[in-house]
Design an enzyme around this catalytic site. Structure first.
Site, PDB file in Angstrom:
ATOM      1  N   ASP A 259      49.795  31.173  38.090  1.00  0.00           N
ATOM      2  CA  ASP A 259      49.420  31.931  39.040  1.00  0.00           C
ATOM      3  C   ASP A 259      49.458  31.226  40.323  1.00  0.00           C
ATOM      4  O   ASP A 259      48.456  30.203  40.669  1.00  0.00           O
ATOM      5  CB  ASP A 259      47.861  32.425  38.599  1.00  0.00           C
ATOM      6  CG  ASP A 259      47.274  33.413  39.773  1.00  0.00           C
ATOM      7  OD1 ASP A 259      47.984  33.758  40.883  1.00  0.00           O
ATOM      8  OD2 ASP A 259      46.149  33.590  39.491  1.00  0.00           O
TER       9      ASP A 259
ATOM     10  N   TYR B 295      39.361  31.867  37.592  1.00  0.00           N
ATOM     11  CA  TYR B 295      38.999  33.284  38.313  1.00  0.00           C
ATOM     12  C   TYR B 295      38.571  34.147  37.544  1.00  0.00           C
ATOM     13  O   TYR B 295      38.876  34.402  36.443  1.00  0.00           O
ATOM     14  CB  TYR B 295      40.429  33.416  38.976  1.00  0.00           C
ATOM     15  CG  TYR B 295      40.224  35.358  39.334  1.00  0.00           C
ATOM     16  CD1 TYR B 295      39.523  35.759  40.430  1.00  0.00           C
ATOM     17  CD2 TYR B 295      41.456  35.979  38.729  1.00  0.00           C
ATOM     18  CE1 TYR B 295      39.529  36.902  40.717  1.00  0.00           C
ATOM     19  CE2 TYR B 295      41.468  37.321  39.175  1.00  0.00           C
ATOM     20  CZ  TYR B 295      40.621  37.798  40.002  1.00  0.00           C
ATOM     21  OH  TYR B 295      40.616  39.060  40.507  1.00  0.00           O
TER      22      TYR B 295
ATOM     23  N   ILE C 124      49.304  32.640  43.707  1.00  0.00           N
ATOM     24  CA  ILE C 124      49.167  33.587  44.495  1.00  0.00           C
ATOM     25  C   ILE C 124      48.366  32.926  45.795  1.00  0.00           C
ATOM     26  O   ILE C 124      48.622  33.588  46.850  1.00  0.00           O
ATOM     27  CB  ILE C 124      48.131  34.556  44.051  1.00  0.00           C
ATOM     28  CG1 ILE C 124      48.201  35.986  44.764  1.00  0.00           C
ATOM     29  CG2 ILE C 124      46.581  34.263  43.966  1.00  0.00           C
ATOM     30  CD1 ILE C 124      48.009  37.192  44.121  1.00  0.00           C
TER      31      ILE C 124
ATOM     32  N   LYS D 197      46.862  37.688  49.015  1.00  0.00           N
ATOM     33  CA  LYS D 197      46.112  36.471  49.567  1.00  0.00           C
ATOM     34  C   LYS D 197      47.072  35.945  50.878  1.00  0.00           C
ATOM     35  O   LYS D 197      46.471  35.858  51.968  1.00  0.00           O
ATOM     36  CB  LYS D 197      45.830  35.272  48.779  1.00  0.00           C
ATOM     37  CG  LYS D 197      45.364  35.961  47.425  1.00  0.00           C
ATOM     38  CD  LYS D 197      43.940  36.484  47.456  1.00  0.00           C
ATOM     39  CE  LYS D 197      43.425  37.012  46.092  1.00  0.00           C
ATOM     40  NZ  LYS D 197      42.305  37.687  46.110  1.00  0.00           N
TER      41      LYS D 197
END
Lengths: 544, 533
Positions: free
Chosen positions: B332, B247, B334, B370
């Site tokens: 992560d 990302y 998410i 998200k």
């Protein structure tokens, strides 16, 4: 001999060059490492004078040899052991690893001989935050949180006088919110759920700019495009500290100052605070002479000073900086080419007759050199909404604005709360009413509280703003020292059950001063507080 | 005499920079010591230090020169303090010195303040200037670069319109509720909200794990959650290993203010971009050789931008690797609830539930941006098993806490399990439909996507369309897509992907009609590319 001659001629050439360069450098005005100089300067004098040749070669040689010796000594211990064992171990094991294709069990084998079963370490800076321990300020806040006083529910609980929070006019905000149902229906899902600019909605910036100038009695106009919104004034200060100073640089901060500056300015940024002591003899007002002295001392120590942080209205004293002081501050900053961060969080919470002058107003009048001035504001105090977490950076410096805008990705405000505040701040009738009523209630509370203390024989510095008074309890401390002050603080907290902020937390140089926040109380609570304090002051008097 | 000089120059240039660590200083000394103690030692041993010392003096002298200039004026300054005319006197000082030069911001701020150079941010800026709208601005740029989910706004909107007032203001009268939102609240989040979040997280992960609210720290978005973790786990100059493609925001979140480095560990299309422990090990050793301390691994699972999941076995291997090197793992997660494939998502927390050792090196990042499609609400979560990290992070949330009315609203929304269950199911279904439609459209253009089963995006292989197989070729195509076709996608190079020609396309901000337009726009560019090649 050739060697020395060579250097002699070189240095004389250098001198001439240097003189020329000096003239050029006047204008450049760049600051370079000042620590190195002090070591060298005495030697240079020796070297160029009589006997210079001999001393000039012997001294550096000797120094160099000692340096080598020193390094050798200190190097010999730690280095040899590690290199030897690991190669054997790891090579042997690595060979095993690559042969069998069972990574999981293998790495377990690795574990035992090397014994890395030890814990995973956190970073040094996190460790210092964890171990940093608690200031009396934190201890008191926690105690008051765990065992809060309530008139009927918990009459023996701790009364909170340590948190600068205003509950005098919460009823007004509550009423407004209760009526706000009509606004909630206006919220569009796209306007709150999706990504919004991190530095705040333009609508809220416009509303906040209006609120700020309303609070400052329309004496200044604030430009919404110079506003950055953050999740509270705390990150606003941190962001400014980050943007104005590099690791190891320092800010000058007049004492007594707000205890949490130490966290906001220093923790993650690696910036230092240099306290500039103000004294009771001057009513704790700021003197340029003291600033100048602190600046020079810092420079001598090799620390680069990047700015001054002032609170106006001051926290914890509650005084205002007058126009003349602001001008001299600006001149001082200009002369030293440093920044000014003006924390005006309490600008609307003034209760005296004196006029509050914002740094922005001064800048409006003087048309030069705006880009060193940065103002911090927020809605936590003047609108009594700390729970909403709204802080403001108002800067005249484009670079700071650009950097801060990008940094708000780490600290932005929920769009829902922003929309709610846009509605609230745009309701100018409500705001006008709120400001007036709040000011009136604040004034009444201040007068009553200070009068109560006076009856106990405790004098306060005359203040004009803020939720607190700065009380002189020097007469009640067992010894004129920080220790004595903390003893009294401890008694107040644990026996009288009132949590106040001792001056030492604010880096006050004189012991025996305390900050009392009175805006979380109701008028009915004042006699209770005074009774509790009286118990302590009476025992203290009888001792001394 | 000529002999010693080159040596001195060499070593002098070294002396200037190290000073910081003993380690570097040693290297300078060791060769000299050999000379000094050996033959010719006496002469060289005196010449070299002397020369060094003189050069050092000269160097200092040169750079010091402005100082004596400023000294003489300072007495006059203090004397000016005697007179009460500070203002005018300081002004006169000024003019003589001419120091009105602009005041400087810190060097770290000026590096941040520079205009964006990553195509990821340039694209985002372009869209915000000229956003596509079917009616108002049909020639605007279509946003495929921001992973935001607008597929289920109708569900959220419905819930909000029914519940907002009661949840923010409470049902118990004005006085009580105002004291729940206006005054100071714990900066790491309300306990009620943590409990609700723990429930939500385990609901999202199919009840495979239960989360303990006391191990949770809430922040204003996942972005500060990552920064706070990075700050707590690594010191300036330390590094994290990050499998690529990653990302683009990680570069800002992990590096900007913390001074920590990210070491990319390259994954390849042949492995479907799944991380291999060998590559990690290699990167770890190389980094250590460079004298940089590796403090942890940062993984995203489901991965962003590829959209695949880490298999259980890989998670075990990662854990072993971290244990062996004694480093941390930041996971992560998410996108844990934004799944559309049939594969099962395994959270790092689930692995830890089973293995009873060594939990304190695992830290999970989550958020509502998200999976609940509420990025505007700024809610992030640090879920850690490490006591020190929790304590430090809790204190650091003073710089990034969530607005109280928002927390109150979300407490009721997230605890409404019936709504959440319906939301999760509908959301998954809609993402799947959108994904199938979009990927099918790309397929018709001859563009294949990497195998994926989660996330709000697909990872498309456009290497057939780039003019040269290089980053330059990739950016040319990106530029054409942005400026000619007017669609903003994220090029692989912004994600540090080692193979050129990959692009991330986020499809959850589109409606089904938009997909047709997007595919049409890509087709135009694709055709010109094919002709030219």
């Amino acid at each position: 001999m050739t060697r020395t001659r060579l250097f002699r001629s070189r240095s004389s050439e250098e001198k001439e060059e240097e003189e020329e360069e000096q003239r050029q450098h006047y204008s450049k005005h760049n600051i370079t490492s000042s620590t190195g100089m002090r070591v060298i300067v005495p030697l240079q004098g020796v070297v160029q004078g009589r006997g210079g040749l001999f001393l000039g070669s012997v001294i550096p040689c000797a120094l160099f040899y000692f340096f080598q010796l020193y390094l050798k000594r200190h190097r010999s211990q730690p280095n040899p052991p590690p290199p030897q064992p690991p190669p054997e171990n790891s090579e042997g094991q690595l060979a095993e690893v690559s042969v069998s294709a069972l990574p999981r069990s293998l790495s377990r084998v690795h574990l035992s001989p090397r014994s890395p079963g030890g814990p995973a370490y956190v970073s040094g800076r996190a460790n210092s935050i964890v171990k940093g321990g608690d200031l009396p300020h934190d201890v008191g806040l926690r105690k008051a949180l765990e065992d809060p006083y309530h008139q009927s529910g918990n009459p023996d609980g701790v009364i909170q006088l340590g948190l600068a929070e205003n509950k005098l006019s919460l009823d007004l905000v509550g009423e407004w919110l209760a009526k706000s149902a009509i606004y909630v229906e206006e919220l569009s899902i796209g306007g709150i759920a999706s990504y919004q600019p991190f530095d705040g909605l333009m609508e809220l910036k416009v509303a906040v700019a209006g609120f700020m100038s309303q609070v400052m009695k329309k004496s200044v106009f604030f430009n919404p495009s110079q506003i950055i919104l953050t999740a509270g004034a705390t990150p606003a200060i941190e962001m400014l500290s980050f943007c104005l100073a590099d690791t190891g640089n320092a800010f000058l901060v007049p004492t007594p100052y707000y205890p949490c500056f130490d966290r906001d300015v220093k923790w993650r940024t690696g910036v230092e605070i240099i306290p500039v002591p103000c004294r009771s003899a001057d009513n704790f007002s700021l003197s340029i002479t003291a600033l100048d002295r602190a600046f020079k001392q810092a420079k001598k120590r090799g620390t680069k000073v990047r700015g001054i942080i002032i609170s106006n209205p001051s926290n914890p004293v509650g005084g205002l900086l007058d126009r003349e002081t602001l001008y001299s501050l600006l001149d001082f900053a200009r002369e030293k080419n440093i920044h000014i961060v003006s924390n005006e969080l309490f600008a609307g919470s003034t209760h005296g007759n004196e006029e509050f002058v914002s740094m922005a107003e001064i800048i409006d009048l003087e048309d030069l050199d705006r880009n060193r001035v940065h103002i911090v504001y927020g809605l936590s105090k003047d609108l009594s909404l700390p729970g909403f977490r709204v802080g403001i950076i108002y800067s005249f410096n484009d670079n700071v604005l650009a950097a801060a805008k990008k940094l708000t990705r780490f600290s932005s405000i929920s769009a829902l709360s922003q929309r709610l505040l846009v509605f609230m701040l745009s309701d100018s009738n409500f705001i006008q009413q709120f400001i007036e009523i709040n000011r009136e209630r604040l004034r009444r509370m201040y007068i009553k509280f200070v009068a109560g203390l006076k009856q106990l024989g405790i004098e306060c510095i005359k203040s004009h703003g803020g939720f607190y008074c700065w009380a002189d309890m020097r007469g009640y401390i067992p010894s004129y020292s920080e220790k004595g002050e903390l003893e009294l603080w401890d008694k107040l907290l644990n026996i009288a059950k009132v949590n106040v902020t001792p001056g030492s937390c604010c880096h006050c140089i004189e012991p025996g001063w305390f900050r009392f926040c009175f805006t979380t109380l109701t008028e009915k609570d004042i006699p209770v507080v005074m009774d509790r304090i009286r118990k302590i002051t009476e025992t203290c008097k009888s001792h001394s | 005499m000529t002999r010693p000089r080159p040596r001195t120059n060499e070593s002098e240039s070294e002396t200037r920079n190290p000073t910081g660590g003993g380690a570097t200083a040693m290297r300078l000394i060791v060769p000299l010591q050999g000379v000094v103690q050996g033959r010719g030692g006496l002469i060289l041993g005196t010449l070299i230090p002397c020369a060094l010392f003189y050069f050092f003096q000269l160097y200092l002298k040169r750079h010091r020169s402005p100082k004596p200039g400023s000294n003489p004026t300072s007495p006059s300054q203090s004397s000016s303090n005697l007179s009460d005319l500070q203002r005018s006197s300081s002004r006169s000082n000024l003019s003589s010195r001419g120091s009105i030069g602009p005041v400087q911001v810190s060097s770290r701020a000026s590096s941040i303040a520079k205009p964006n150079d990553s195509p990821y941010y340039i694209g985002l800026d372009r869209v915000s200037e000229d956003p596509y709208d079917r009616l108002d601005n049909p020639n605007g740029v279509i946003q495929l670069g921001l992973s935001e989910n607008r597929l289920c706004f109708d569900l959220i909107e419905k819930w909000l319109s029914e519940n907002t007032k009661d949840s923010v203001m409470g049902r118990d009268g004005v006085d009580l509720s105002i004291s729940g939102i206006a005054p100071y609240q714990p900066s790491d989040g309300l306990m009620e909200f943590k409990v609700a979040m723990a429930g939500f997280m385990s609901q999202v992960m199919g009840r495979a794990v239960s989360f303990d609210p006391s191990q949770m720290v809430l922040t204003a978005g996942a972005t500060p959650a990552l920064e706070i973790l990075c700050f707590c786990l690594a010191d300036p100059g330390n590094a994290f290993l990050v499998p690529t493609p990653y990302y683009p925001g990680f570069d800002r979140d992990m590096r900007w203010r913390t001074g920590v480095e990210l070491i990319p560990v390259h994954c390849r299309s042949t492995d479907n971009f799944i991380i291999s422990i060998t590559a990690l090990d290699q990167a770890f050793n190389q980094t250590r050789k460079r004298g940089i301390k590796v403090r942890g691994i940062l993984i995203s699972n489901p991965s962003n931008p590829v959209g695949n999941l880490l298999p259980r076995e890989t998670l075990y291997n990662l854990l072993d690797f971290a244990r062996e090197k004694n480093i941390h793992i930041v996971s992560d997660e998410i996108f844990a609830g934004s799944m559309y494939g049939s594969e099962e998502f395994v959270s790092m927390a689930e692995i830890l539930d089973m293995e009873d050792i060594d939990k304190n090196r695992i830290h999970i990042v989550y958020g509502l941006s998200k999976d609940l499609a509420l990025p505007g609400f700024r809610v992030g979560v640090i879920y850690s098993f490490n006591e020190s990290v929790l304590v430090a992070a809790k204190k650091l949330t003073r710089f990034s806490s969530i607005s109280a009315p928002t927390q109150r609203l979300l407490i009721s929304m997230v605890s409404d399990t019936r709504f959440i269950q319906e939301y999760i199911e509908t959301n998954k279904k809609r993402i799947r439909e959108m994904h199938d439609l979009f990927v099918e459209g790309l397929k018709q253009l001859g563009i294949k996507c990497a195998q994926s089963c989660a996330g709000l995006y697909c990872w498309a292989d456009m290497s057939g369309l780039i003019s040269s197989y290089s980053e330059k070729g990739e950016l040319e195509l990106w530029d054409k897509l942005l400026n000619i076709a007017k669609i903003n996608v994220t090029p692989g190079s912004a994600c540090h992907c080692i193979e050129p020609g990959w692009f991330r396309c986020c499809f959850t901000t589109l409606s089904q009609e938009d997909v047709v337009i997007v595919i049409e726009r890509i087709r135009k560019v694709a055709e010109t590319c094919k002709i030219s090649s």
